[in-house]
Design a protein around this motif. Sequence first.
Motif, PDB file in Angstrom:
ATOM      1  N   LEU A  52       0.840  -1.388   0.023  1.00 40.62           N
ATOM      2  CA  LEU A  52       0.021   0.132  -0.071  1.00 40.62           C
ATOM      3  C   LEU A  52       0.902   1.232  -0.051  1.00 40.62           C
ATOM      4  O   LEU A  52       0.556   2.173  -0.831  1.00 40.62           O
ATOM      5  CB  LEU A  52      -0.970   0.014   1.142  1.00 40.62           C
ATOM      6  N   THR A  53       1.861   1.213   0.550  1.00 40.77           N
ATOM      7  CA  THR A  53       2.742   2.472   0.910  1.00 40.77           C
ATOM      8  C   THR A  53       3.751   2.778  -0.517  1.00 40.77           C
ATOM      9  O   THR A  53       3.792   3.854  -0.402  1.00 40.77           O
ATOM     10  CB  THR A  53       3.573   2.471   2.214  1.00 40.77           C
ATOM     11  N   SER A  54       3.805   1.721  -1.007  1.00 32.86           N
ATOM     12  CA  SER A  54       4.786   1.833  -1.964  1.00 32.86           C
ATOM     13  C   SER A  54       4.079   2.299  -3.370  1.00 32.86           C
ATOM     14  O   SER A  54       4.780   2.622  -4.380  1.00 32.86           O
ATOM     15  CB  SER A  54       5.752   0.741  -2.310  1.00 32.86           C
ATOM     16  N   THR A 337      -9.449   5.942   3.793  1.00 34.55           N
ATOM     17  CA  THR A 337      -9.148   6.909   4.888  1.00 34.55           C
ATOM     18  C   THR A 337      -8.956   6.292   6.166  1.00 34.55           C
ATOM     19  O   THR A 337      -9.583   5.131   6.383  1.00 34.55           O
ATOM     20  CB  THR A 337     -10.130   8.071   5.001  1.00 34.55           C
ATOM     21  N   ALA A 338      -8.154   6.604   7.116  1.00 40.13           N
ATOM     22  CA  ALA A 338      -8.242   6.391   8.454  1.00 40.13           C
ATOM     23  C   ALA A 338      -7.553   7.172   9.237  1.00 40.13           C
ATOM     24  O   ALA A 338      -7.308   8.369   8.799  1.00 40.13           O
ATOM     25  CB  ALA A 338      -7.169   5.083   8.477  1.00 40.13           C
ATOM     26  N   ARG A 346       1.504   6.517   6.240  1.00 43.07           N
ATOM     27  CA  ARG A 346       0.680   7.729   5.592  1.00 43.07           C
ATOM     28  C   ARG A 346       0.734   7.545   4.209  1.00 43.07           C
ATOM     29  O   ARG A 346      -0.058   8.201   3.510  1.00 43.07           O
ATOM     30  CB  ARG A 346       1.299   8.978   6.228  1.00 43.07           C
ATOM     31  N   MET A 347       1.687   6.987   3.500  1.00 42.44           N
ATOM     32  CA  MET A 347       1.828   6.945   2.173  1.00 42.44           C
ATOM     33  C   MET A 347       0.622   6.113   1.456  1.00 42.44           C
ATOM     34  O   MET A 347       0.424   6.039   0.150  1.00 42.44           O
ATOM     35  CB  MET A 347       3.153   6.486   1.713  1.00 42.44           C
ATOM     36  N   GLY A 348       0.161   5.081   2.299  1.00 42.07           N
ATOM     37  CA  GLY A 348      -0.853   4.140   1.879  1.00 42.07           C
ATOM     38  C   GLY A 348      -2.261   4.490   1.850  1.00 42.07           C
ATOM     39  O   GLY A 348      -3.257   3.714   0.989  1.00 42.07           O
ATOM     40  N   PHE A 364       1.351  14.864   2.461  1.00 39.48           N
ATOM     41  CA  PHE A 364       0.370  14.220   1.812  1.00 39.48           C
ATOM     42  C   PHE A 364      -0.925  14.736   1.898  1.00 39.48           C
ATOM     43  O   PHE A 364      -1.177  15.257   3.146  1.00 39.48           O
ATOM     44  CB  PHE A 364       0.399  12.649   2.606  1.00 39.48           C
ATOM     45  N   PRO A 365      -1.709  14.441   1.051  1.00 41.19           N
ATOM     46  CA  PRO A 365      -3.078  15.046   1.040  1.00 41.19           C
ATOM     47  C   PRO A 365      -4.032  14.356   2.464  1.00 41.19           C
ATOM     48  O   PRO A 365      -3.687  13.228   2.727  1.00 41.19           O
ATOM     49  CB  PRO A 365      -3.827  14.590  -0.226  1.00 41.19           C
TER      50      PRO A 365
END
Length: 560
Positions: A52-54, A337-338, A346-348, A364-365
């Motif tokens: 997810l983060t990558s 979202t979480a 955060r990147m995921g 990050f948005p």
Amino acid sequence: MYMSRRTVLRGGLTAAATSAASVRASGPFRQSELRPVTVVPPRHFEANWDSLTSGYSAPDWFRDAKFGIWAHWGAASVPGVGDDWYARDMYLQGHPSYEHHLKHYGHPADTGFMDIQHRWRAERWDPAELLDLYKRAGARYFMAIANHHDNFDCYASSHHAWNSTRVGPKRDIVGTWEKLARDRGLRFAVSNHSGHAWHWNQVAYGYDPEGPRQGQRYDAFRLSQSDGRGRWWEGLDPQDLYTGRSMAMPDGIGSLAEANAWHAATDALWDEGAPRDPAFVRRWSLRCRELIDKYRPDMLYFDNHDLPLGQAGLDMAAYFYNRNMAWHNGRLEGVVTAKETAPQRRMGLVDVVERGQKSYIDRFPWQTETCLGNWFYGEQYYRENRYKTPAKVLHTLCDVVSKNGNLMLSVPLRGDGTIDDRERQIVEEIAVWMQTFGQAIYGTRPWRINGEGSSHGAGGAFSEGGQDTTYTATDIRYVKRDLAVHALVLGWPADGAVRLTLLGRGNPIGRGTVSKVTFPGSSDPLPFTRSADALEVRLPDSLHNRIGLALVIEGDGLVA
């Protein structure tokens, strides 16, 4: 949702690609290359944080939209007491919601929250009219509650009989919102809160520790499917709704103080991970997957710190991203979202701050969420005139946007599906301002610094302050789009002149030339002077308002 009136301690299914894209080589090939191959989507997410983060980045539609409206609506709206945890609090002897329930509906041993779900009828709901209002107010996306902690699905669920097509409104609430929102060009979001239900509903298995009904267990403890014969819930099993006795209050508690201590301990389970009951996780996953497939949301909101239910939450995030790419020919348009996400994750996904802001420009948005009153409708907010003012909402929007965020505003509906006249007036005032100045907000990105002035907005959840704004015309927020800087002025100056100190000729932050200043959507230049100390812009009286304004500032080198 949520934890707005208490302090809470912080603390599956395998995703698979659901579509394939054919890939053809355009150049010459050797005979040895003609062998069977496995065709996979152009980007495939696995159900783990590394994947997810990558592989994720927030889509441009979300970054451009900036403003969404949320219909926080469900059976908890029926009592009208503004308690977003009514389905839990009505089982806590001594709590105001318990007293309200006792007075209006009866004792929770006799009349439980399932009976409130039955009373939710949505008899005056006009979703088309509401969505027209929300679009006029400038919302670019709309969110509906799919389920709350009470474990009731507001959609046509094949895996959970306690849903709005069978109980209460007898309508597919989410499906109706979804069709009408898309008809109006709005992106569509759903919020899923039910991952907490397995522990959150355990109070319904409790009892009064004191008084004339002392020790008599509440409805969830004593009801089974067979008890529904000849009643409105015939064929339904209350245990499927209340999730079964996994940690009910033990026998022998004989005082409110003891009971409150036990309830406080269960409150601390908010960051609960996965329960021991794999059947709950399996059902939750099936329900969530159907929600994704049936309504194809653009945003899947989880009311959780981190993703819900351990591996099951990762499964659903990866499943949603992969499905979303399949719907969009390999392009990822989905948002998950979480809340208060750990920095390394955060990147995921997209991080959410409940009823608060960030004190800095996040790379990050992100999104903040707030409500005009409380999350579910509370008549006292109307009676006591305690709703957020239009200025509070719009100043929050400007501050959040300057820090790379979006604002999701809840306009709570009454149980019958209507909003009250005060809420309507507030939304209409937001609409007037957004129709005049909103073009300075959409599609923007953070500038070199987010703002100037004495008020900067506190960071963190539940940091939003009171119902009215504390900003003034000396508080300016900056964003950029294309080659222009947009100055969002959080008030109207008494003398009719805005002073932008960051754009003074002597300030290195505002380096570059200024050739033209206008209002959004207008080509008529405004008179300005630029000194070493500030850029001063004279404003016409014709647009005077109590909320503020936006300026579009053009020149060479302002956004480089």
